[in-house]
Design a protein around this motif. Structure first.
Motif, mmCIF file in Angstrom:
data_model
loop_
_atom_site.group_PDB
_atom_site.id
_atom_site.type_symbol
_atom_site.label_atom_id
_atom_site.label_comp_id
_atom_site.label_asym_id
_atom_site.label_seq_id
_atom_site.Cartn_x
_atom_site.Cartn_y
_atom_site.Cartn_z
ATOM 1 N N GLY A 173 43.888 -41.253 -17.935
ATOM 2 C CA GLY A 173 44.176 -42.628 -18.338
ATOM 3 C C GLY A 173 45.537 -43.085 -17.855
ATOM 4 N N THR A 174 46.528 -42.204 -17.917
ATOM 5 C CA THR A 174 47.869 -42.551 -17.429
ATOM 6 C C THR A 174 47.864 -42.724 -15.919
ATOM 7 N N LEU A 175 47.190 -41.826 -15.229
ATOM 8 C CA LEU A 175 47.092 -41.942 -13.776
ATOM 9 C C LEU A 175 46.414 -43.258 -13.380
ATOM 10 N N ASN A 176 45.347 -43.602 -14.090
ATOM 11 C CA ASN A 176 44.648 -44.856 -13.791
ATOM 12 C C ASN A 176 45.515 -46.068 -14.116
ATOM 13 N N ALA A 177 46.264 -45.978 -15.213
ATOM 14 C CA ALA A 177 47.077 -47.116 -15.637
ATOM 15 C C ALA A 177 48.170 -47.420 -14.618
ATOM 16 N N TYR A 178 48.770 -46.402 -14.061
ATOM 17 C CA TYR A 178 49.883 -46.594 -13.126
ATOM 18 C C TYR A 178 49.418 -46.730 -11.671
ATOM 19 N N LEU A 179 48.520 -45.870 -11.263
ATOM 20 C CA LEU A 179 48.116 -45.851 -9.859
ATOM 21 C C LEU A 179 46.842 -46.639 -9.590
ATOM 22 N N GLY A 180 46.014 -46.792 -10.608
ATOM 23 C CA GLY A 180 44.744 -47.494 -10.446
ATOM 24 C C GLY A 180 43.575 -46.530 -10.473
ATOM 25 N N GLU A 181 42.406 -47.043 -10.836
ATOM 26 C CA GLU A 181 41.208 -46.207 -10.855
ATOM 27 C C GLU A 181 40.772 -45.880 -9.430
ATOM 28 N N LEU A 182 40.270 -44.682 -9.262
ATOM 29 C CA LEU A 182 39.873 -44.225 -7.930
ATOM 30 C C LEU A 182 38.548 -44.868 -7.515
ATOM 31 N N PRO A 183 38.439 -45.265 -6.259
ATOM 32 C CA PRO A 183 37.180 -45.857 -5.782
ATOM 33 C C PRO A 183 36.124 -44.781 -5.526
ATOM 34 N N GLU A 184 34.911 -45.050 -5.964
ATOM 35 C CA GLU A 184 33.813 -44.135 -5.656
ATOM 36 C C GLU A 184 33.268 -44.420 -4.259
ATOM 37 N N SER A 185 33.286 -45.704 -3.881
ATOM 38 C CA SER A 185 32.883 -46.102 -2.537
ATOM 39 C C SER A 185 33.644 -47.374 -2.179
ATOM 40 N N PHE A 186 33.684 -47.687 -0.891
ATOM 41 C CA PHE A 186 34.453 -48.852 -0.451
ATOM 42 C C PHE A 186 33.982 -49.259 0.936
ATOM 43 N N LYS A 187 34.304 -50.490 1.290
ATOM 44 C CA LYS A 187 33.993 -50.975 2.628
ATOM 45 C C LYS A 187 35.254 -50.964 3.475
ATOM 46 N N TYR A 188 35.102 -50.517 4.708
ATOM 47 C CA TYR A 188 36.228 -50.495 5.634
ATOM 48 C C TYR A 188 35.703 -50.782 7.030
ATOM 49 N N GLU A 189 36.226 -51.827 7.632
ATOM 50 C CA GLU A 189 35.811 -52.254 8.966
ATOM 51 C C GLU A 189 34.292 -52.391 9.065
ATOM 52 N N GLY A 190 33.727 -53.006 8.031
ATOM 53 C CA GLY A 190 32.311 -53.345 8.056
ATOM 54 C C GLY A 190 31.362 -52.239 7.651
ATOM 55 N N LYS A 191 31.880 -51.045 7.346
ATOM 56 C CA LYS A 191 31.022 -49.941 6.934
ATOM 57 C C LYS A 191 31.375 -49.493 5.517
ATOM 58 N N THR A 192 30.401 -48.928 4.841
ATOM 59 C CA THR A 192 30.610 -48.425 3.488
ATOM 60 C C THR A 192 30.831 -46.916 3.533
ATOM 61 N N TYR A 193 31.878 -46.480 2.844
ATOM 62 C CA TYR A 193 32.224 -45.060 2.804
ATOM 63 C C TYR A 193 32.444 -44.605 1.365
ATOM 64 N N THR A 194 32.303 -43.325 1.150
ATOM 65 C CA THR A 194 32.915 -42.652 0.003
ATOM 66 C C THR A 194 34.198 -42.007 0.510
ATOM 67 N N PRO A 195 35.104 -41.586 -0.368
ATOM 68 C CA PRO A 195 36.300 -40.890 0.131
ATOM 69 C C PRO A 195 35.966 -39.675 0.995
ATOM 70 N N GLN A 196 34.898 -38.959 0.605
ATOM 71 C CA GLN A 196 34.517 -37.765 1.371
ATOM 72 C C GLN A 196 33.944 -38.139 2.745
ATOM 73 N N SER A 197 33.105 -39.166 2.794
ATOM 74 C CA SER A 197 32.519 -39.537 4.086
ATOM 75 C C SER A 197 33.562 -40.183 4.996
ATOM 76 N N PHE A 198 34.540 -40.863 4.415
ATOM 77 C CA PHE A 198 35.613 -41.440 5.219
ATOM 78 C C PHE A 198 36.437 -40.330 5.872
ATOM 79 N N ALA A 199 36.740 -39.289 5.088
ATOM 80 C CA ALA A 199 37.501 -38.157 5.626
ATOM 81 C C ALA A 199 36.726 -37.463 6.743
ATOM 82 N N LYS A 200 35.429 -37.314 6.558
ATOM 83 C CA LYS A 200 34.615 -36.583 7.533
ATOM 84 C C LYS A 200 34.316 -37.418 8.771
ATOM 85 N N ASN A 201 33.883 -38.656 8.565
ATOM 86 C CA ASN A 201 33.335 -39.445 9.674
ATOM 87 C C ASN A 201 34.341 -40.379 10.330
#
Length: 403
Positions: A173-201
């Motif tokens: 809760g403290t980490l989320n309050a200060y840094l923000g909640e972590l994204p499970e997925s996100f769009k970047y340059e028109g594609k959808t990634y998870t943190p793991q798929s972004f790191a890999k691909n």
């Protein structure tokens, strides 16, 4: 024949005009200082600003990986330092509680913290997660760090005889309050990634390709050991090399296109990166002094000698660094794990002496736009550890390390 009075006036006038000319000439003279000529400069991403946070380890390793992406032909990418900080702090909290508080719990960390977190949790771009969820435009972690420390201390010191099921969620809760909640997925340059798929691909780097090295005599050379520094909460291992081999790795890395994550002590008086943009370990050069100058030097107090040495007005002689000097400085806490940075090139000064170009994470705070030049003796003396790609290590040294 000119009378004496008129002659005197003319002489005085001439002296005055000469004095004015000399004064004007002196006023236009500027101290040459340090002048650098680039030998080799590797691609690197723009300098960032960790501001008032103790997260240089994350900034320097992320800078290193961003440079590695460039070397691999990937696009310039701004990766999130605070995504790594979130995960690292949570794991650090778990370990602190398991060890009953008998481990360092602070903002600091190590290069391997970043690579290990990326292996487990992936990574995201800065635009997706900037870690500024607490009303600041730049990182200011004093309250945040103390809040987390108080939480884990309270968990360890509680009198309930057993841990609750809520304490870890409170840290999240403290980490989320200060840094923000972590994204499970996100769009970047028109594609959808998870943190793991972004790191890999997208990032596309193999974290197992990166190793850390150091040079100390209290462990056998060409072996691995857990480096004994407070911020190594993860108990990560480094390879141990003789000093000449460690410097050979740094030189070979830069010569063959690999940047070097650099962990070093920055408490030396010769670390003058704001004023002169340099880091050096000066020594009086008696061989270049006349007998009168030597006599004058020897008459100075130690304080006066230090003041003269660290004027740093121009390049001069530096200390010859030995393996023994490194070890003594480490054992006596004169060399400590102060700061993580990135070596991105080499240069020489007007005397032909070698320096490494260093990318820092303090914003564009000096005349080199946030970079500076560290002399070879400074790097030899004050390096705590480095991280490099395995392929940057000369083959004969890799063979001895079993890599």
């Amino acid at each position: 024949m000119m009378n004496m009075k008129k002659l005197a006036v003319l002489l005085l006038s001439g002296l005055f005009l000469n004095s004015v000319a000399w004064a004007q000439e002196d006023s236009t003279k500027t101290e040459v200082g340090y002048e650098f000529t680039t030998i080799n400069e590797l691609p690197y991403t723009p300098v960032k600003d960790q501001n008032r946070s103790g997260t240089c380890w994350s900034f320097s390793t992320i800078a290193f990986l961003e440079s590695e992406m460039l070397r691999a032909g990937k696009p310039e990418t701004d990766l999130s330092e605070m995504y790594i900080v979130w995960h690292t702090y949570l794991q650090k909290a778990v370990k602190y509680v398991r060890l009953h508080g008998n481990i360092n719990f602070a903002a600091g960390g190590a290069f391997h913290d970043v690579t290990e977190m990326i292996k487990e949790y992936g990574i995201v771009p800065e635009s997706v997660y900037d870690g500024l969820n607490y009303g600041e435009e730049k990182h200011v972690h004093g309250e945040f760090d103390n809040m987390l420390l108080d939480q884990v201390k309270t968990v360890v010191e509680n009198k309930n005889k057993k841990l609750s099921t809520a304490w870890l969620e409170s840290v999240k809760g403290t980490l989320n309050a200060y840094l923000g909640e972590l994204p499970e997925s996100f769009k970047y340059e028109g594609k959808t990634y998870t943190p793991q798929s972004f790191a890999k691909n997208y990032v596309g780097l193999n974290m197992d390709d990166y190793v850390e090295l150091t040079s100390y005599t209290h462990h056998p050379f060409y072996s691995k050991f857990i480096i004994e520094i407070p911020d190594n909460w993860m108990w990560g291992e480094v390879y141990n090399l003789p000093l000449d081999d460690l410097m050979a790795v740094i030189d070979n890395s830069i010569e063959t296109g690999y940047s070097v994550a650099w962990g070093a002590d920055v408490s030396e008086k010769g670390f003058s990166t704001s004023r002169q943009g340099i880091a050096v370990v000066p020594e009086a050069d008696l061989t270049e002094m006349s007998d009168a100058e030597i006599a004058k030097w020897e008459s100075l107090s130690e304080k006066e000698k230090s003041a003269e040495l660290y004027k740093l007005e121009k390049p001069g002689k530096e200390k010859e660094i030995t393996q023994v000097m490194r070890q003594v400085a480490f054992d006596n806490y004169e060399t400590t794990d102060d700061h993580g940075m990135l070596l991105v090139g080499t240069a020489k000064d007007q005397n032909g002496q070698l320096y490494y170009k260093v990318k820092n994470s303090w914003g564009e705070y000096n005349k080199y736009d946030g970079c500076f030049y560290a002399s070879k003796p400074y790097v030899a003396y004050k390096t705590m550890s480095i991280m490099v790609h395995k392929d940057a290590i000369p083959k004969d040294i890799r063979t001895k390390l079993g890599l």
